[in-house]
Design a protein around this motif. Structure first.
Motif, PDB file in Angstrom:
ATOM      1  N   VAL B  42       0.902  -1.055   0.193  1.00 43.47           N
ATOM      2  CA  VAL B  42       0.026   0.133   0.052  1.00 43.47           C
ATOM      3  C   VAL B  42       0.804   1.270  -0.017  1.00 43.47           C
ATOM      4  O   VAL B  42       0.822   2.237  -0.625  1.00 43.47           O
ATOM      5  N   SER B  43       1.857   1.137   0.663  1.00 40.74           N
ATOM      6  CA  SER B  43       2.920   2.449   0.702  1.00 40.74           C
ATOM      7  C   SER B  43       3.638   2.438  -0.342  1.00 40.74           C
ATOM      8  O   SER B  43       3.788   3.782  -0.856  1.00 40.74           O
ATOM      9  N   ARG B  44       4.096   1.476  -1.114  1.00 42.00           N
ATOM     10  CA  ARG B  44       4.564   1.567  -2.544  1.00 42.00           C
ATOM     11  C   ARG B  44       3.778   2.441  -3.455  1.00 42.00           C
ATOM     12  O   ARG B  44       4.088   2.945  -4.092  1.00 42.00           O
ATOM     13  N   VAL B  45       2.426   1.743  -3.370  1.00 39.38           N
ATOM     14  CA  VAL B  45       1.638   2.528  -4.507  1.00 39.38           C
ATOM     15  C   VAL B  45       1.421   3.910  -4.013  1.00 39.38           C
ATOM     16  O   VAL B  45       1.403   4.789  -4.714  1.00 39.38           O
ATOM     17  N   LEU B  46       1.184   4.502  -2.586  1.00 39.69           N
ATOM     18  CA  LEU B  46       1.006   5.773  -2.378  1.00 39.69           C
ATOM     19  C   LEU B  46       2.230   6.384  -2.841  1.00 39.69           C
ATOM     20  O   LEU B  46       2.033   7.507  -3.237  1.00 39.69           O
ATOM     21  N   ALA B  47       3.181   5.886  -2.301  1.00 41.70           N
ATOM     22  CA  ALA B  47       4.585   6.683  -2.839  1.00 41.70           C
ATOM     23  C   ALA B  47       4.775   6.928  -4.331  1.00 41.70           C
ATOM     24  O   ALA B  47       5.030   8.041  -4.847  1.00 41.70           O
ATOM     25  N   SER B  48       4.242   5.957  -5.044  1.00 46.71           N
ATOM     26  CA  SER B  48       4.336   6.009  -6.422  1.00 46.71           C
ATOM     27  C   SER B  48       3.249   7.142  -7.232  1.00 46.71           C
ATOM     28  O   SER B  48       3.624   7.743  -8.156  1.00 46.71           O
ATOM     29  N   LEU B  49       2.171   7.383  -6.020  1.00 47.36           N
ATOM     30  CA  LEU B  49       1.399   8.479  -6.586  1.00 47.36           C
ATOM     31  C   LEU B  49       1.796   9.897  -6.164  1.00 47.36           C
ATOM     32  O   LEU B  49       0.969  10.768  -6.119  1.00 47.36           O
ATOM     33  N   GLY B  50       2.817   9.953  -5.513  1.00 46.13           N
ATOM     34  CA  GLY B  50       3.230  11.164  -4.839  1.00 46.13           C
ATOM     35  C   GLY B  50       2.871  11.537  -3.737  1.00 46.13           C
ATOM     36  O   GLY B  50       2.741  12.773  -3.141  1.00 46.13           O
ATOM     37  N   GLN B  51       1.969  10.485  -2.943  1.00 45.54           N
ATOM     38  CA  GLN B  51       1.508  10.768  -1.586  1.00 45.54           C
ATOM     39  C   GLN B  51       2.275  10.520  -0.590  1.00 45.54           C
ATOM     40  O   GLN B  51       3.235   9.628  -0.474  1.00 45.54           O
ATOM     41  N   GLU B  52       2.226  11.479   0.613  1.00 45.56           N
ATOM     42  CA  GLU B  52       3.113  11.074   1.654  1.00 45.56           C
ATOM     43  C   GLU B  52       2.781   9.950   2.499  1.00 45.56           C
ATOM     44  O   GLU B  52       1.520   9.647   2.915  1.00 45.56           O
ATOM     45  N   THR B  53       3.504   8.952   2.738  1.00 47.49           N
ATOM     46  CA  THR B  53       3.231   7.846   3.521  1.00 47.49           C
ATOM     47  C   THR B  53       4.313   7.314   4.306  1.00 47.49           C
ATOM     48  O   THR B  53       5.485   7.642   3.961  1.00 47.49           O
TER      49      THR B  53
END
Lengths: 290, 290
Positions: B42-53
């Motif tokens: 989940v964190s990987r996907v969030l980071a790839s979307l530019g979201q802070e995680t």
């Protein structure tokens, strides 16, 4: 001291599952980990027989640390040479039988191989017999065992491997080759001996000094054949050291190998069964070649 | 910041073999290792979307060190709490499809669990949303996620798990439950929502505020479904944080999930496909309950 050499050391990992189903997801019920590699198993058998033994080879990374810890816990003398790569795992998935996944092993760099040769040369000086067991990790030349045989000094040498490493070892004329029948057939070679070939449940054949023998196990055995070859190598190492006649060496190898089949883990033998089997293994001289 | 919680972290290990045959011995052609666990994905996907995680959970032993190293290499922010047990491995054997062996995970001691709760409470203070993903390791109580939901302060909470952990989490009333249809059916529960249920290739359903929606993927997709649920959780976390309408949240989750199926590893998404799918996912309101 009998020195065992395991160049492609492994951490043996066992996964218990209910039923292995291809392309399904499995919940592993239990995970067991143990120092593995064929030479390590030879040393385990030798130590259990009260024989002085030292295990060497290449060991590295976090998995190598786990192997060293387990060897320490088992009280097995070892002097592995540290490499930068991570020691491999061999994963056995057990339902009602074993499915095995052997990792290839770490890449060994030329400088590491050179340093190991020096390390081995020092250790071999105290050895009466050296047993070379198993596959070679990536990066080592096919003639790695041949090179080490050349560095073994006055020690007798046994080679138990397969493929190109076996082919190259034949040329280096070790004191004894101990492949299994399939491994030997795959090389296409017909070495003139000394040679002991294991044939699974049918026992072993030996060829030495222009004579041949065949030995059969005392009974049909069911159990775990994984460490049988390593137990045989242990028996043959002791026989070589003591200068036992080939007939006796073969009898001992078959009895110890059969006693290993009766135990659930490689490197262990059923000592009561071993003593019982010793008087029951039939050895006869047969015409050469087989 | 979106905090992901992976209590049963894993090192994902992939073995390439020619053909998996039950009760045979396999030469592994290639070994790949990668930090795994659903929350990490989940964190990987969030980071790839530019979201802070930030990824947290329990991590220990030499395998845990490998996971941390890989997270560091991937540039993924993480703050795992160290435990004495060794982080588990999840071994996937790939021939023309995947056969998975999930180790159970390390035994977590009560003192470790208490310390983690304090650690989590501190991290949750900076989180707008907390995503709880995956199974519980041995030693943790079934209500572990329920306990953590109680410590999440003002953060919204998403739970994506199965079995007793899912059942216990329902009682703690997280902001959103995101099981898959089979996992939910296995609990025998009928939560009143908010709830997003993933249905594999058929898309997802949502229930919230007494209303229900159904979303279908834009096309029939073939690929790697492993990380699809984690991509959906990432989309839903962003939607919860932003207070998006449920229809939009569901559309986003289905599009991102479909884009994850197109990539070979869990935790990655095909961003071009994601943008394309966003306008193609059909969402309609349906009668409640389904």
């Amino acid at each position: 001291m009998i020195l065992t050499v395991t160049l492609n050391l492994a951490l043996d990992v066992t996964y218990d599952v209910a039923t292995l189903t291809r392309h399904a997801t499995h919940r592993v019920q239990r995970v067991r980990q143990r120092a593995g590699g064929k030479g390590v198993n030879v040393s385990r058998v030798l130590a259990s027989l009260g024989q002085e033994t030292l295990a060497t080879g290449l060991c590295g990374g976090p998995t190598g640390d786990l192997v060293r810890k387990d060897l320490h816990k088992a009280g097995l003398s070892h002097a592995f040479h540290t490499i930068s790569g991570d020691t491999r795992r061999a994963v056995t998935v057990v339902d009602d039988d074993a499915t095995v996944f052997n990792e290839p092993g770490p890449l060994v760099h030329p400088a590491e191989w050179s340093l190991f040769q020096a390390h081995f040369t020092r250790l071999a000086r105290s050895a009466s017999v050296v047993v070379f067991s198993g596959s070679l990790p990536p990066g080592l030349p096919d003639d790695a065992y041949a090179t080490l045989i050349g560095l073994a000094g006055g020690a007798k040498t046994i080679v138990d491997t397969s493929g190109p490493a076996l082919g190259a070892a034949v040329a280096a004329a070790p004191s004894l080759l101990k492949p299994n029948a399939r491994e030997l057939a795959e090389t296409g070679l017909s070495p003139a001996g000394p040679l002991v070939v294991s044939r699974g449940g049918e026992g072993m054949r030996a060829m030495a000094d222009g004579r041949c023998w065949e030995a059969r196990p005392p009974e049909v055995l069911t159990g775990n054949p994984t460490g049988a070859g390593d137990a045989a190598a242990a028996a043959l190492a002791v026989a070589l050291r003591d200068g036992s006649p080939w007939e006796e060496a073969l009898r001992d190898a078959v009895a110890l190998s059969a006693a290993a089949v009766l135990t659930p883990v490689a490197g262990a033998v059923d000592h009561a069964a071993y003593r019982r089997f010793l008087s029951k293994v039939s050895v006869k001289e047969v015409p050469c070649p087989w």
